[in-house]
Design an enzyme around this catalytic site. Structure first.
Site, PDB file in Angstrom:
ATOM      1  N   GLN A 193      49.340  39.184  49.378  1.00 26.51           N
ATOM      2  CA  GLN A 193      49.381  40.427  48.604  1.00 26.51           C
ATOM      3  C   GLN A 193      50.819  40.750  48.188  1.00 26.51           C
ATOM      4  O   GLN A 193      51.725  40.785  49.026  1.00 26.51           O
ATOM      5  CB  GLN A 193      48.783  41.573  49.444  1.00 26.51           C
ATOM      6  CG  GLN A 193      48.681  42.891  48.705  1.00 26.51           C
ATOM      7  CD  GLN A 193      47.724  42.848  47.520  1.00 26.51           C
ATOM      8  OE1 GLN A 193      46.628  42.311  47.599  1.00 26.51           O
ATOM      9  NE2 GLN A 193      48.154  43.396  46.399  1.00 26.51           N
TER      10      GLN A 193
ATOM     11  N   LYS B 101      39.410  44.018  48.609  1.00 31.30           N
ATOM     12  CA  LYS B 101      39.132  42.597  48.355  1.00 31.30           C
ATOM     13  C   LYS B 101      38.278  42.021  49.475  1.00 31.30           C
ATOM     14  O   LYS B 101      37.371  41.227  49.245  1.00 31.30           O
ATOM     15  CB  LYS B 101      40.457  41.817  48.237  1.00 31.30           C
ATOM     16  CG  LYS B 101      41.188  42.096  46.921  1.00 31.30           C
ATOM     17  CD  LYS B 101      42.594  41.520  46.907  1.00 31.30           C
ATOM     18  CE  LYS B 101      43.337  41.934  45.639  1.00 31.30           C
ATOM     19  NZ  LYS B 101      44.744  41.515  45.610  1.00 31.30           N
TER      20      LYS B 101
ATOM     21  N   ASP C  56      44.706  33.072  43.313  1.00 31.29           N
ATOM     22  CA  ASP C  56      45.289  33.994  42.322  1.00 31.29           C
ATOM     23  C   ASP C  56      45.760  33.229  41.079  1.00 31.29           C
ATOM     24  O   ASP C  56      46.104  33.831  40.075  1.00 31.29           O
ATOM     25  CB  ASP C  56      46.491  34.743  42.925  1.00 31.29           C
ATOM     26  CG  ASP C  56      46.093  36.085  43.536  1.00 31.29           C
ATOM     27  OD1 ASP C  56      45.102  36.678  43.058  1.00 31.29           O
ATOM     28  OD2 ASP C  56      46.781  36.526  44.477  1.00 31.29           O
TER      29      ASP C  56
END
Ligand code: NDP
Length: 289
Positions: free
Chosen positions: A98, A54, A121
């Site tokens: 994460q 990422k 997200d």
């Protein structure tokens, strides 16, 4: 018939190239460098790889990234304090924690602590609610990747019967909600199936677009697919033979009209949508929209 491949890898590259131009323009206009903060707790090797990828994606499009690494023994309070620090930092536009987190930490509490404006997200209940109401701030990355894959390959969505197999909060449910919205990329008739659905094949065979996100290697077989249907395989499963999707690709491609490969289908788009959301967050926070 051999299905046309829906190539997520090259589409993701194309979207990243478009994004890189937008990032340069944004920085020129605002002097703000879009910044993503990635928080990694513990040393799970898969999570380390995801975060590394990422951050590399960010670099490619000119987005700045920060990595906050915390030990596996981190307490919930310590992680909440770290999220609060990033929430207050005006130079951070997107916060990504994460998952999965170590078991002493309540994931829901952490995800709810991320301010909705930095929740790239799109897991925060406010962002989920906005998306459900058809006025999203951000779209969740995997469903958004699937939608882009369909739109940019000119796969008709409006009026089509989409069957989504899997009802997770990160893939199945939000994707169904997005495809049923009014307007471009929506207007589908959506059926959601799961492990309690009887005679799954009878339903999947009705799909004009079949999206599978269950996490079971090669589970969907050719006889479960309507000839000519578009098949989107979200699954990523590690098998002895390497990575496999949830669809039996070799057989399915002889029946389907279009199909995504695994790897190289939905995965690269998921990663790219995170970058799109980070630029959106920076724009919104800079009042540049
Ligand atoms: P979850 O485990 O959270 O959810 C799986 C869903 O599949 C559940 O709703 C479950 O039903 C359903 N399911 C399981 N077995 C069956 C079955 N036999 N028949 C019908 N439905 C079934 O998974 P995720 O949504 O997080 O992930 C799904 C897959 O997608 C995984 O392989 C994951 O690695 C991959 N993935 C890929 C991404 C990408 O970028 N390509 C991103 C995210 C995930 P029930 O609710 O009844 O238990």
């Amino acid at each position: 018939m051999t299905a046309t491949l829906l190539d997520g890898k090259s589409l993701a590259k194309q979207i990243r190239e478009e994004l890189a131009v937008e990032v340069v323009d944004f920085i020129k206009r605002t002097s703000v460098v879009p910044t993503l903060a990635a928080v990694l707790v513990g040393e799970d090797p898969a999570s380390q790889v995801y975060v590394r990828n990422k951050r590399r994606d960010c670099e490619i499009v000119g987005i700045h990234s920060q990595l906050i690494e915390l030990p596996a023994t981190t307490t919930q309070d310590k992680l909440l304090a770290e999220v609060a620090r990033l929430a207050a930092d005006p130079e951070v536009h997107g916060i990504l924690v994460q998952l999965p987190l170590p078991k002493q930490i309540d994931e829901t509490a952490i995800l709810e602590a991320i301010p909705p404006g930095k929740d790239v997200d799109a897991f925060h209940p406010e962002n989920v609610g906005r998306m459900m109401q058809g006025r999203p701030r951000f779209l969740p990355c995997t469903p958004s990747g699937v939608q882009q894959l369909l739109l940019r390959n000119d796969v008709p969505i409006a009026g089509q019967h989409v069957v989504v197999v899997g009802r997770s909060d990160i893939v199945g449910k939000p994707l169904a909600a997005m495809l049923v919205q009014r307007g471009r990329g929506g207007d589908a008739t959506v059926t959601v199936c799961h492990s309690r659905t009887p005679d799954l094949a009878a339903i999947t065979r009705q799909a004009d677009i079949l999206v599978v996100a269950i996490g079971r290697a090669n589970f969907v077989t050719a006889d479960m697919i309507k000839p000519g249907a578009t098949v989107v395989d979200v699954g990523i499963n590690r098998t002895d033979a390497g990575l496999a999707g949830d669809v039996d690709f070799a057989a399915a491609r002889e029946v389907a009209g279009r199909i995504t490969p695994v790897p190289g289908g939905v995965g690269p788009l998921t990663r790219t949508m995170l970058l799109v959301n980070t630029l959106t967050a920076a724009r919104q926070l800079a009042g540049a929209d």
